[in-house]
Scaffold this motif. Structure first.
Motif, short mmCIF file in Angstrom:
data_model
loop_
_atom_site.label_atom_id
_atom_site.label_comp_id
_atom_site.label_asym_id
_atom_site.label_seq_id
_atom_site.Cartn_x
_atom_site.Cartn_y
_atom_site.Cartn_z
N ILE A 160 0.83 -1.21 0.00
CA ILE A 160 0.00 0.00 0.00
C ILE A 160 0.86 1.25 0.00
CG2 ILE A 160 -0.20 -0.12 2.54
CD1 ILE A 160 -2.97 1.23 2.25
N LYS A 194 -3.70 1.82 -3.67
CA LYS A 194 -4.75 2.23 -2.73
C LYS A 194 -4.63 3.66 -2.19
CE LYS A 194 -4.26 -2.41 -2.44
NZ LYS A 194 -2.99 -3.12 -2.73
N THR A 220 -12.94 4.35 7.98
CA THR A 220 -13.18 4.61 6.56
C THR A 220 -14.20 5.73 6.48
OG1 THR A 220 -12.80 2.28 6.03
CG2 THR A 220 -13.97 3.58 4.38
N TRP A 250 -2.42 4.81 6.52
CA TRP A 250 -3.48 4.09 5.83
C TRP A 250 -3.22 2.60 5.95
CZ3 TRP A 250 -1.53 8.68 4.28
CH2 TRP A 250 -2.43 9.70 3.93
N ASP A 286 -4.37 -1.29 4.31
CA ASP A 286 -4.92 -2.01 3.16
C ASP A 286 -5.89 -3.07 3.65
OD1 ASP A 286 -5.40 -3.58 0.95
OD2 ASP A 286 -3.30 -4.00 0.49
N HIS A 301 -14.53 -5.02 -4.49
CA HIS A 301 -14.16 -3.78 -5.17
C HIS A 301 -14.79 -3.74 -6.55
CE1 HIS A 301 -11.82 -0.46 -6.73
NE2 HIS A 301 -11.33 -0.25 -5.51
N TRP A 307 -6.71 8.75 -1.75
CA TRP A 307 -6.86 7.35 -1.36
C TRP A 307 -8.17 6.76 -1.83
CZ3 TRP A 307 -6.92 11.24 2.38
CH2 TRP A 307 -8.06 11.35 3.18
N ASP A 308 -8.12 5.46 -2.05
CA ASP A 308 -9.29 4.67 -2.42
C ASP A 308 -10.03 4.34 -1.13
OD1 ASP A 308 -11.15 2.76 -3.24
OD2 ASP A 308 -9.80 1.88 -4.72
N ALA A 357 -11.14 0.71 -0.26
CA ALA A 357 -10.15 -0.34 0.00
C ALA A 357 -9.27 -0.08 1.21
CB ALA A 357 -9.26 -0.51 -1.24
N THR A 358 -9.47 1.02 1.91
CA THR A 358 -8.54 1.41 2.96
C THR A 358 -9.27 1.89 4.22
OG1 THR A 358 -8.43 3.70 2.17
CG2 THR A 358 -6.79 2.16 1.30
#
Length: 314
Positions: free
Chosen positions: A52, A84, A141, A169, A171, A227, A283-284, A287-288
C-alpha cells in the motif's frame, strides 16, 4: 534390579485469548490474482511499502492544476487501484483546482457535519493551540454511514506542524486475505449496520445530532465488500461507524467486530506519510482505512479535503 524412568515433562497449554493476533508469515500482495501489470508512460510510480502507498511523479511537464488527459487519468486510476493511496508532493492546488482534480473521478460530496472550506464541496480540518482531537486518531473509513460511501478522498495539507501530524493508511484487502479460514466463513455474506452517531457524538451537540439523524439513517453494508473495479474482496467495517453485525447477539457481534477492526492495526498492511505543505494524498476509500495522528499540539495543522461520491457496496 528395575530401573525407574522419570516421566516425560509435560508442556503447558499454549493458550492465548480467543480472537488474538498471531505472529507468522502474512500474505502480502498489492494486486488481485490475475491482475495484468503494465508499464506506466505518463507517471512514475514509487511504491512505499509491499502492499500500500505509492508516490506519484508526473512526467512530460504534466501538472495536477491543469485538466488531465484521458491517458494520464487512466494511469493515475490504475495506480490507485494497485496501491490504494497515492502521494503527490508539492502540488499546491487552489481549492478550485483541488475540486477539479477530484471531479475526474465523479461527483463531489458535500458534508453538513464537518467544517466547510472555501467551497461547499471542500471540508476543512483546522487544529491549533490546545485544540482537542476530533475526527482523527482512530482507524476509520470515511462516511460509511452513507448509502453510497465515498469512492475516494483527496486531502491537501495547507499548514504542517514542525513535528508530527502524519497520516497512516491500512490495506483492507490484505487484512481480509490474512483472516483465518473459519473467520472468513463466518462473515461470508454477512452485513453490518453503519451509523454516523457513534463517530460524531463525542464532538457534536445533541441538538445538531438530532437535526441530522433523519438525513442520515442507519444503513447496512456487507462486512466483506467486493471492489467494483478490481474485483478484490476487502473488509468493510470500522470502529467509528459500524455498530453491529446483523443477526448476531450484541456480545457475539462485539467480539467479532473487535477482531475484524483490529486487522487495520497490523503494521505490514500499513503505510505512513509525513506531510509537507502543498502535498496531496488521494486514497481509495473503498479499499482502505486511515488514521490521522494527533501528536502535534500546540502547533497548527490545516488540511482541506474533497471526497468523490461512491457506489452502493456489494
Amino acid at each position: 534390579m528395575s530401573i525407574t524412568t522419570a516421566p516425560a515433562p509435560a508442556l503447558r497449554e499454549a493458550r492465548v485469548p480467543e480472537g488474538g493476533m498471531y505472529e507468522g508469515v502474512r500474505v502480502l500482495r498489492p494486486f488481485p490474482e490475475g491482475w495484468e501489470e503494465r508499464p506506466y508512460e505518463h507517471i512514475e510510480v514509487v511504491p512505499q511499502t509491499r502492499v500500500i502507498g505509492a508516490e506519484i511523479r508526473l512526467r512530460g511537464g504534466a501538472d495536477l492544476s491543469r485538466p488531465l488527459t484521458p491517458a494520464l487519468r487512466e494511469e493515475i486510476n490504475r495506480a490507485l487501484l494497485e496501491w490504494k493511496v497515492l502521494f503527490f508532493r508539492g502540488a499546491h492546488l487552489t481549492p478550485d483546482e483541488q475540486a477539479a482534480f477530484g471531479r475526474n473521478w465523479g461527483e463531489l460530496e458535500t458534508n453538513p457535519i464537518l467544517a466547510r472550506g472555501a467551497r461547499e464541496d471542500i471540508v476543512r480540518f483546522e487544529k491549533g493551540g490546545s485544540a482537542r482531537p476530533t475526527y482523527e486518531n482512530v482507524w476509520h473509513t470515511d462516511v460509511t454511514f452513507r448509502e453510497r460511501p465515498a469512492l475516494g478522498s483527496i486531502l491537501q495539507l495547507r499548514e504542517v506542524p514542525p513535528l508530527g501530524g502524519d497520516t497512516m493508511w491500512a490495506d483492507m484487502a490484505a487484512a481480509y486475505d490474512n483472516l483465518p479460514g473459519e473467520v472468513k466463513a463466518r462473515i461470508d455474506g454477512a452485513t453490518a449496520v453503519h451509523d454516523f452517531i457513534p463517530g460524531f457524538a463525542r464532538f457534536t451537540e445533541r441538538e445538531e445530532l438530532l437535526g441530522l439523524q433523519e438525513q442520515f439513517p442507519p444503513v447496512e453494508h456487507p462486512v466483506v465488500r467486493t471492489h467494483p473495479e478490481s474485483g478484490r474482496k476487502m473488509l468493510f467495517v470500522n470502529t467509528s461507524f459500524t455498530t453491529h453485525i446483523v443477526g448476531m447477539g450484541r456480545e457475539e457481534s462485539d467480539r467479532l467486530l473487535s477482531l475484524l477492526t483490529r486487522q487495520a492495526h497490523v503494521p505490514e498492511y500499513q503505510v505512513r506519510f509525513s506531510w509537507r505543505p502543498g502535498d496531496i494524498a488521494f486514497w481509495d476509500n473503498r479499499a482502505t482505512q486511515h488514521y490521522a495522528l494527533f501528536d502535534y499540539a500546540p502547533h497548527r495543522r490545516v488540511a482541506e479535503r474533497v471526497a468523490i461520491v461512491g457506489d452502493r457496496p456489494f
